[in-house]
Write an enzyme that holds these catalytic residues in place. Structure first.
Site, PDB file in Angstrom:
ATOM      1  N   LYS A 157     -13.546  -4.862  -7.910  1.00 28.39           N
ATOM      2  CA  LYS A 157     -14.323  -3.974  -8.766  1.00 28.39           C
ATOM      3  C   LYS A 157     -13.406  -3.177  -9.691  1.00 28.39           C
ATOM      4  O   LYS A 157     -13.703  -2.979 -10.865  1.00 28.39           O
ATOM      5  CB  LYS A 157     -15.152  -3.011  -7.912  1.00 28.39           C
ATOM      6  CG  LYS A 157     -16.123  -2.245  -8.783  1.00 28.39           C
ATOM      7  CD  LYS A 157     -16.748  -1.059  -8.114  1.00 28.39           C
ATOM      8  CE  LYS A 157     -17.611  -0.350  -9.146  1.00 28.39           C
ATOM      9  NZ  LYS A 157     -17.886   1.026  -8.783  1.00 28.39           N
ATOM     10  N   LYS A 215      -7.194 -11.553  -8.091  1.00 25.99           N
ATOM     11  CA  LYS A 215      -8.216 -11.589  -7.055  1.00 25.99           C
ATOM     12  C   LYS A 215      -9.411 -10.763  -7.538  1.00 25.99           C
ATOM     13  O   LYS A 215      -9.241  -9.736  -8.189  1.00 25.99           O
ATOM     14  CB  LYS A 215      -7.611 -10.972  -5.785  1.00 25.99           C
ATOM     15  CG  LYS A 215      -8.423 -11.155  -4.531  1.00 25.99           C
ATOM     16  CD  LYS A 215      -7.649 -10.644  -3.320  1.00 25.99           C
ATOM     17  CE  LYS A 215      -8.614 -10.302  -2.205  1.00 25.99           C
ATOM     18  NZ  LYS A 215      -7.965  -9.778  -1.004  1.00 25.99           N
ATOM     19  N   LYS A 223       0.821  -1.217   0.000  1.00 21.74           N
ATOM     20  CA  LYS A 223       0.000   0.000   0.000  1.00 21.74           C
ATOM     21  C   LYS A 223       0.845   1.253   0.000  1.00 21.74           C
ATOM     22  O   LYS A 223       0.453   2.269  -0.574  1.00 21.74           O
ATOM     23  CB  LYS A 223      -0.953   0.003   1.200  1.00 21.74           C
ATOM     24  CG  LYS A 223      -1.980  -1.115   1.114  1.00 21.74           C
ATOM     25  CD  LYS A 223      -3.352  -0.693   1.594  1.00 21.74           C
ATOM     26  CE  LYS A 223      -4.370  -1.737   1.183  1.00 21.74           C
ATOM     27  NZ  LYS A 223      -5.523  -1.830   2.058  1.00 21.74           N
TER      28      LYS A 223
END
Ligand code: TRP
Length: 329
Positions: free
Chosen positions: A198, A195, A111
């Site tokens: 959206k 994975k 991240k």
């Protein structure tokens, strides 16, 4: 009954990956544990959420969770920031957490790389796992259902627990992760590679209509890529469509499809159509319940508020104990 805790970041766009990876088991676990389920909005602040989008997103997510079968008569479903004790305990736990451990977290490394490209790495991304430990420890939860990607964070929670207990006396139990041992632990998208998400548009959303689900499954889902012609025998063991039959179809139908695919008696379109039907059979009632709840947003808000009050009372008992253990007033 043992206490179980889990959390999910607020997202308005829930999909089959969220359902299989977490929500479905959250619902089942209600029968066996005292479940505390949390919409983690403090955690969400470490990402790029627009301030105005937070409340609608939380309401949307709570609506889907209730529609899926999270039952406020059995479990507690609340919003993290309704219980500010999470941040208080987080601060105290930060004082027993080694920096080196936080730096090793894979999720932080990933991240922070993304964040650096976008703007800068906020400290919240770094201390994220401490707040997560506080979430769990505040309720002295023993069991924590999570996906495979959270295993490392839970190992750290266990270490923080040991460090706190060693310094201040036995206060918290060491939690145990509950991680699925099948492919539900990491549900792939329609591409069969990444994975489900959206943003990659490889997902089956709760908000897709039955026709959209049918179209996405039969027209875009990748099956055994080596099977070029109908006459070729298929290989269910490497086929994501077949994996999904494992999630949505009965054992008999699954065995039938497996046998007929291997012997080229059915093609991929047939197999996908059957899957689309079963996915719709599962999502249909959820969509209907969500539709009803959506007309009564105040009922959903009431559930969150009531649960928040109950949960906060529990959190305050723990904080009284923690404050006295560490020598605060
Ligand atoms: N970090 C978790 C995730 O991204 C969400 C979460 C926050 C959580 N606090 C938690 C999960 C406590 C389990 C327990 O999936």
């Amino acid at each position: 009954m043992d206490t179980l805790f889990s959390g999910m970041q607020p997202t308005g766009s829930m999909h089959v990956g969220n359902y299989l990876g977490a929500i479905e088991s959250w619902v089942d676990l209600q029968e066996r544990y005292r479940c505390v389920y949390c919409i983690v909005d403090y955690h969400a602040l470490t990402g790029q959420v627009e301030a105005g989008a937070m409340q609608p997103t939380i309401l949307e997510m709570a609506t889907w969770l209730l529609a899926c079968g999270i039952d406020p008569a059995k479990s507690l479903l609340f919003v993290q920031s309704d219980v500010p004790e999470h941040t208080e305990l987080g601060w105290i736990l930060s004082t027993v957490t080694p920096m080196g451990e936080l730096s090793r977290m894979t999720q932080f490394k990933e991240k922070s790389k993304q964040a650096e490209l976008a703007s800068f790495v906020n400290t919240g991304l770094y201390t994220y796992p401490i707040l997560q430990a506080a979430d769990i420890m505040l309720y002295k939860a023993k069991w924590v259902p999570v996906g495979e990607d959270q295993r490392q964070h839970l190992e750290l929670t266990r270490e923080i627990t040991r460090k706190f207990n060693a310094r201040y006396g036995d206060t918290f139990p060491e939690c145990q992760p509950l991680i699925k041992d099948d492919k539900r632990a990491r549900v792939l998208g329609l591409d069969g590679e990444a994975k489900m998400s959206k943003s990659l548009d490889n997902h089956l959303a709760f908000t897709h209509t039955a026709d959209e689900i049918k179209h996405r499954v039969t027209r875009t889902m990748v099956s055994d890529t080596q099977r070029a012609r109908l006459a070729d025998p298929g290989r269910p063991e490497v086929c994501n469509v077949f994996t999904f039959h494992g999630f949505f179809s009965g054992t008999e139908q699954r065995a039938d499809i497996e046998a007929k695919c291997r012997t080229a008696q059915i093609g991929c379109f047939h197999c996908k159509s059957a899957l689309a039907e079963n996915v719709n059979a599962r999502l249909g009632p959820i969509r209907e319940r969500a539709e009803v709840l959506r007309k009564r947003p105040d009922d959903v808000r009431d559930v969150l508020r009531d649960c928040g009050l109950q949960v906060r009372a529990l959190a305050q008992v723990t904080m009284d104990e923690v404050r006295s253990r560490v020598g605060l007033r």
